[in-house]
Design an enzyme around this catalytic site. Sequence first.
Site, PDB file in Angstrom:
ATOM      1  N   CYS A  10      37.250   0.049   7.612  1.00 10.94           N
ATOM      2  CA  CYS A  10      37.934  -0.085   6.328  1.00 10.94           C
ATOM      3  C   CYS A  10      37.529   1.041   5.382  1.00 10.94           C
ATOM      4  CB  CYS A  10      37.642  -1.442   5.701  1.00 10.94           C
ATOM      5  SG  CYS A  10      35.894  -1.907   5.711  1.00 10.94           S
TER       6      CYS A  10
ATOM      7  N   HIS B  25      34.112  -1.711  -3.049  1.00 11.10           N
ATOM      8  CA  HIS B  25      33.269  -2.325  -2.008  1.00 11.10           C
ATOM      9  C   HIS B  25      33.016  -3.775  -2.391  1.00 11.10           C
ATOM     10  CE1 HIS B  25      29.336  -3.609  -0.334  1.00 11.10           C
ATOM     11  NE2 HIS B  25      29.784  -3.004   0.738  1.00 11.10           N
TER      12      HIS B  25
ATOM     13  N   HIS C 156      33.131  -4.993   2.789  1.00 10.21           N
ATOM     14  CA  HIS C 156      34.499  -4.569   3.082  1.00 10.21           C
ATOM     15  C   HIS C 156      34.938  -3.575   2.016  1.00 10.21           C
ATOM     16  CE1 HIS C 156      38.605  -4.573   4.348  1.00 10.21           C
ATOM     17  NE2 HIS C 156      39.050  -5.206   3.272  1.00 10.21           N
TER      18      HIS C 156
END
Length: 1045
Positions: free
Chosen positions: A177, A590, A598
């Site tokens: 990601c 974040h 993630h």
Amino acid sequence: MTVEQNVLQQNSQKHQQTFINQLREITGINDIQVLQQALKDSNGNLELAVAFLTANNAKLPQPEEASYYQTAIPNNDRYISVGSQADTNVIDLTGDDKDDLQRAIALSLEESNRTFRETGITDEEQAISRVLEASIAENKASLKRTHTEVWSDSPNPYDRKRQDNCPVGLKNVGNTCWFSAVIQSLFNLQEFRRLVLNYSPPASAQDVPRNQKEHRNLPFMRELRYLFSLLVSSKRKYVDPSRAVEILKDAFKSNDSQQQDVSEFTHKLLDWLEDAFQIKAEEERDGEKPKNPMVELFYGRFLAVGVHEGKKFENTEMFGQYPLQVNGFKDLHECLEAAMIEGEIESLHSENCSKSGQEHWFTELPPVLTFELSRFEFNQALGRPEKIHNKLEFPPCLYMDRYMHKNREITRLKRDEIKRLKEHLTVLQQRLERYLSYGSGPKRFPLADVLQYALEFASSKPVCTSPVEDIDTSAPPSGSVVTQPMQSTMEHQGSSSSGETQGSQRTIIHKPFTQSRIPPDLPMHPAPRNITDEELTVLEGCLHRWRTEVETDTRDLQDSIGRIHRTIELMYSDKLMTQVPYRLHAVLVHEGQANAGHYWAYIFDHNEKRWMKYNDISVTKSSWEELERDSFGGYRNASAYCLMYINDGEQHLIQEEYDKETGQVLAGMDTLPPDLKEFVKEDNRRFDKELEEWDKEQLRKAEQEKMLLAQKTLKPTLSAAPAPVKDPEYMEQPTRAELSTETNDETTSAISQAVTESEDKGPEAVLQTAIKTEYARLLKLAQEDPPPETDYRLQHAIVYFIQSQAPKKIIERTLLEQFADRNLSFDERCRNIMKVAQAKLEMIKPDEVNMEEYKRWHKEYRTFRETTMLILIGLELFQNKSFVDALLYLIYGYQYNKDLLSRGLYRGHDEELIAHYRRECFLKLNEKAAIMFESGDTEEVTNGLTLMNELIVPCLPMLLADEMEEKDIIAVEDMRNRWCSYLGQEMEPCLQEKLTDFLPKLLDCSTEIKGFNDPPKLPTFSTHELCERFARIMLSLSRTPADGR
């Protein structure tokens, strides 16, 4: 300076940075200034530098002793924030054993030197490879998983088809990601996109690459061009970046799979791009110094002006991602002010001073200005990194004038004025605090309130006695029992009764809260015992005057503080200081903790003038309010770690490309070079073929289903008499004889009433009257407002149709179907009505009633009944604490119900109620899994994580899909926080490993719902059973409190 000298200086600088990284890894010290000073004092001797830093008698420099001098080297890496986790094989340096120290230094030097000699790759580059290795390893491991993951592709290619011109997402190929967030932010810079798409490898690259950089960068640039071209014109909803990630992984030789700081990856990515464009620039230069477009786009310069031990210095340094500390600051300007000033700056303006300090002034800002927010710090006491969740605000438009070298004199004056105002502000706030928190004890009160209380006390009704003197102490205490002679109150009764009464004893019970009430004449508040009218007048006058004075002083202080705040806020708002605007282009976010989380990005669409959220394969419209909630921090575990601003005056950064001949805007495939056009066309052809094969497969399955259906209906067609009209499926039960008795009874009742009213008329007239009677009854039910446990829509489809505003023809045909039912033929009268109704049905022409629409309405009603069954079974299981089974029913019940409500307000059930119990299922199962994990038992831990991985994690996107459902988002955050809280606890290594493997899956939840289980099979309910069970469960819910519903 020649190119050769510049290269030598850059290599020297990278070696210096390598030594600093080794010092940080060996000693655990993160202060860059301390490490640089130790390296300087040891003349570059790493062993001696470690000895300085780890010796027992060594002390860290105090702030006034620290060196602020920076070597004036272009491309200085002082701005790079490089962090790496310590190796698991940590050598203890806290003791006196010098062998351990020597061994640590030798191992670090040997590994670093050997790697550098063999590959020419620095420690930073090796560190980047670790995160790539981890991503590829996770990607390969995910292919072996038996349970369906959230990021798995849907088998239906139409689920993966791009809608109109919606931006293309990037598939998460295993903890990538971070890659998606960075690449999408850069791709949406039109100028950067053009540079990458139009990049052509140098002619020398056709041969064997000359060095390690060419071997690494040129293939990566090729794959990046392919990836960008797919993001421009692919027919897919999202594309796979695995090949670009694979090339990055193959460029390094590292077997370590440890997580790395994403900001470091971003910096190194720009380094690789810079190297690739430098190769091209050097080949194309014509006697001039080559210009690198990456450097011109992302790199700027600042001037460091300072004093070191009484000696002034000025150095020009280059920067890319500018690091900013977050801790202790409330907004971006405060962070920048702190970063631009270090140490005692008063000495900069005086001739003689021994203090040290420096200021930074930007001399050249890049078109793309990137700020790296340092939200991670290493906790020395706990020995692990931690995330800083403090709130930090940043504006959509940032004026950089106050930090420019050309404005330094004006800025210094304004800073001095702000400093003076803040000092004055501090004094005023201290004075105000004395008014608002008055007193000398632990409890403080506003002075105005204290004076008001004193005034109320003085004005109370005087009491002449002691507060305890008027209490009758002779009375028995509450609850005691005494005996007294009981006097008769019934003297009119006989003498015998009177005698008995006088001789008997009665028990008197003093009841608390009834007999111990405050007498009405006792004041409710304390009051003075003796006070004359003259004293009261004087005291009231003083207290009134003092209170008025205090209120005036408080108001004046608050007004003064407010004016100073406004003055400070507007200090840089004049025209002279608003000439260098930078617009916010992207925010990289974040969510999670320091070692798990993630990443996603908010990127501004400059054409549509709106924010977009890029979350792996999901690209959705967003808003500034959502960006604030997720990026400022302080509210959840999510916060911004990188801000990308662009110069508002350089419109070419975001402008679309125009055709030079026609002047029209180029879009999509027209913006691609010929080689990339062919590449994208080929990929689109493959996807079109996939769609075509899917359509053929679905058509084949549909034909098979039709054949099976024809075979099932063939036998009854051959053996039966003229086939009666078939009722809708939802009215069918296991046999036709079991058709809803309630519906038949109501139909028979309508026929009986119609026969009574039309005795002398034929069956057709009776049918018309019966239909009107039945419709009137159903219309009345549809217009009523019943309690929650009664839902007339379940009793009859026509009630549902009326409330849903179905066409009149659909309702009329449904009523005819009801009266044409062959189960009504139990007497001659009903049989005649049935035949007339059947005949009318046969007479209806195809153009009078749209049968497709008719079937669609009845299919919707069948879905409504199935949805009701899913919900009530789910609620029953929830009450029985079967949360796993309940969740499956409630998930499908909620989804079906949401689809029904999207078509009309009265086509479904209470969405909030279903959402509440669905959410409660998630929370209870998450709590159960967490308790199983905490037990430490191997089997329990495995079962708990299996429950999370196979049920909770795949379903979480359903809670996140609707951004407006705040309670669902909070519930997801609570579940994540529960698991993230284990990061700071001591546990067995095997548990730590399982937790580390699980957390990215929990935190990396896309809003795409893929590969979920089939809906549960539903039992067959008669209408009476369905209504009865629905009423029972709704009544039980009304008696059960549900917090938050």
